[in-house]
Each structure stands twice: as C-alpha cells, then as structure tokens.
Write a protein that holds these residues in place. Structure first.
Motif, mmCIF file in Angstrom:
data_model
loop_
_atom_site.group_PDB
_atom_site.id
_atom_site.type_symbol
_atom_site.label_atom_id
_atom_site.label_comp_id
_atom_site.label_asym_id
_atom_site.label_seq_id
_atom_site.Cartn_x
_atom_site.Cartn_y
_atom_site.Cartn_z
ATOM 1 N N LEU A 62 13.919 14.859 58.222
ATOM 2 C CA LEU A 62 14.724 13.984 57.379
ATOM 3 C C LEU A 62 16.138 13.891 57.925
ATOM 4 N N ASN A 63 16.733 12.717 57.805
ATOM 5 C CA ASN A 63 18.171 12.578 58.006
ATOM 6 C C ASN A 63 18.757 12.215 56.641
ATOM 7 N N ALA A 64 20.064 11.971 56.577
ATOM 8 C CA ALA A 64 20.704 11.696 55.286
ATOM 9 C C ALA A 64 20.132 10.440 54.632
ATOM 10 N N ASN A 65 19.831 9.410 55.412
ATOM 11 C CA ASN A 65 19.278 8.179 54.829
ATOM 12 C C ASN A 65 17.899 8.398 54.225
ATOM 13 N N LEU A 66 17.040 9.114 54.930
ATOM 14 C CA LEU A 66 15.702 9.385 54.396
ATOM 15 C C LEU A 66 15.773 10.295 53.168
ATOM 16 N N ALA A 67 16.681 11.273 53.195
ATOM 17 C CA ALA A 67 16.867 12.144 52.030
ATOM 18 C C ALA A 67 17.348 11.316 50.839
ATOM 19 N N HIS A 68 18.274 10.415 51.082
ATOM 20 C CA HIS A 68 18.775 9.538 50.009
ATOM 21 C C HIS A 68 17.640 8.699 49.421
ATOM 22 N N ILE A 91 26.017 13.663 45.563
ATOM 23 C CA ILE A 91 24.748 13.246 46.166
ATOM 24 C C ILE A 91 24.671 13.677 47.620
ATOM 25 N N SER A 92 25.786 13.675 48.331
ATOM 26 C CA SER A 92 25.753 14.094 49.738
ATOM 27 C C SER A 92 25.365 15.564 49.857
ATOM 28 N N ALA A 97 21.051 19.408 51.233
ATOM 29 C CA ALA A 97 20.062 20.436 50.890
ATOM 30 C C ALA A 97 18.674 20.004 51.338
ATOM 31 N N LEU A 98 18.335 18.740 51.126
ATOM 32 C CA LEU A 98 17.027 18.223 51.550
ATOM 33 C C LEU A 98 16.882 18.226 53.068
ATOM 34 N N THR A 99 17.912 17.792 53.786
ATOM 35 C CA THR A 99 17.824 17.783 55.249
ATOM 36 C C THR A 99 17.796 19.205 55.803
ATOM 37 N N SER A 123 29.172 17.734 40.180
ATOM 38 C CA SER A 123 30.246 17.155 40.985
ATOM 39 C C SER A 123 30.847 18.158 41.966
ATOM 40 N N ASP A 124 30.605 19.444 41.749
ATOM 41 C CA ASP A 124 31.119 20.479 42.653
ATOM 42 C C ASP A 124 30.174 20.792 43.798
ATOM 43 N N GLY A 125 28.984 20.188 43.831
ATOM 44 C CA GLY A 125 28.021 20.445 44.898
ATOM 45 C C GLY A 125 26.710 20.959 44.353
ATOM 46 N N VAL A 126 26.013 21.753 45.158
ATOM 47 C CA VAL A 126 24.716 22.299 44.757
ATOM 48 C C VAL A 126 24.714 23.813 44.951
ATOM 49 N N ILE A 127 23.863 24.467 44.182
ATOM 50 C CA ILE A 127 23.639 25.895 44.352
ATOM 51 C C ILE A 127 22.162 26.169 44.074
ATOM 52 N N ALA A 128 21.537 26.904 44.981
ATOM 53 C CA ALA A 128 20.105 27.206 44.858
ATOM 54 C C ALA A 128 19.922 28.489 44.066
#
Length: 170
Positions: A62-68, A91-92, A97-99, A123-128
């Motif tokens: 995946l790249n960013a476009n495919l993840a989007h 979203i970025s 995370a997906l890529t 809005s602060d990002g992601v955390i697993a």
C-alpha cells in the motif's frame, strides 16, 4: 487460575492509561490467505467490531493513496471527518498506520495474522492498543496442540512459547 504453582515472576510493566475521550476506535489487521497471500483489513474497531462489520480488505503493498481508498470504502471514514464536538482525525496518521502494516507483512513473511483493535484515531494522531500477533511457528504449534499460545521473549532464556495449559515449548 492463570499462574501455576512453580511460576517465577521476574517483574512487570506498568504503563499510563491512555485517555483519548474523543478518539475513534479503528481496527487494523492482516492475515495470510492461501490464494492471495497477505491481505490487509481496515474498519471500525472496538468491542462491537464483529457486530458492526464495517471493514474492507486490501492487498499489499500500500501507498498513501491506496490506504486512503481503503479508509474511504468504510462507513467509519465519515466519523473520522469529524462531527459535532469531535475534531477530524489525523487521516494521514491512519494512512501511515495502514502503510506501515503493509510494509510489516511484506518484510516479515512469518507473520500469519496480526490484529490491532483498537487503533485510536483523533486529531492528535493514532495510538495502537491491544495488538495480537500470530507467527508461522505459533500457527504450526496452534494446529498441533489446538490451544491458544503466547510467545514470551526473554533475553536470558531466548524465545519461549507458553501454551495456556502450562506446558512450555522451547
């Protein structure tokens, strides 16, 4: 009882409780399919993920476009855009995370299953939180013993595989 009579506890780790009250719970996963090879999953996570069944599948790399595009194919994507008192999620960071998951399953073919539920996004990002990983060795042992196993990595003893029944395979 989870502790056997001969158990030796060498320590434990305490981490601060994650508090992200406006975060959206997402699900990231990977599984190796006999026909397609590694497959990726994205969708709404949390304790009702199986009931809600809002997810989509994709193939690495995946790249960013495919993840989007994967994110956009789910209903939870609308929640990630923000609503009422909730700011839009980063979203970025979800795409990253997906890529990263895509890169991981390509770089480490011994990974047979990987599940992150939840992946908190705001809005602060992601955390697993609460990742679950099944490797090729663990998959083979699971088929042989038919019990859930936990991989324990210890510097002095090397990798050990703890089977819930209490038996240890080294």
């Amino acid at each position: 009882e989870l502790v056997s009579a001969g158990a030796v506890i060498e320590g434990f780790t305490v981490q601060q409780m994650v508090k992200r009250p406006h975060a959206q719970e997402l699900l990231l996963g990977a599984v190796v399919d006999r026909t397609f090879g590694p497959c990726l999953m994205f969708g709404q996570g949390g304790i009702a993920a199986e009931i809600i069944a809002d997810r989509c599948m994709g193939l690495p790399p995946l790249n960013a476009n495919l993840a989007h595009d994967m994110i956009a194919r789910t209903r939870v994507s609308r929640l990630l855009e923000g609503f009422r008192d909730r700011q839009p999620a980063d979203i970025s960071a979800v795409e990253a995370a997906l890529t990263s998951l895509s890169d991981l399953v390509i770089d480490f073919p011994a990974i047979k299953e990987l599940d992150i539920n939840p992946l908190l996004a705001d809005s602060d990002g992601v955390i697993a939180l609460d990742p679950d990983l099944l490797t090729q060795l663990a998959a083979v042992l699971h088929e042989v013993v038919g019990e859930r196993i936990v991989v324990v990595d210890h510097e002095q003893h090397g990798a050990r595989i703890q089977i819930w029944s209490g038996n240890v395979v080294q």
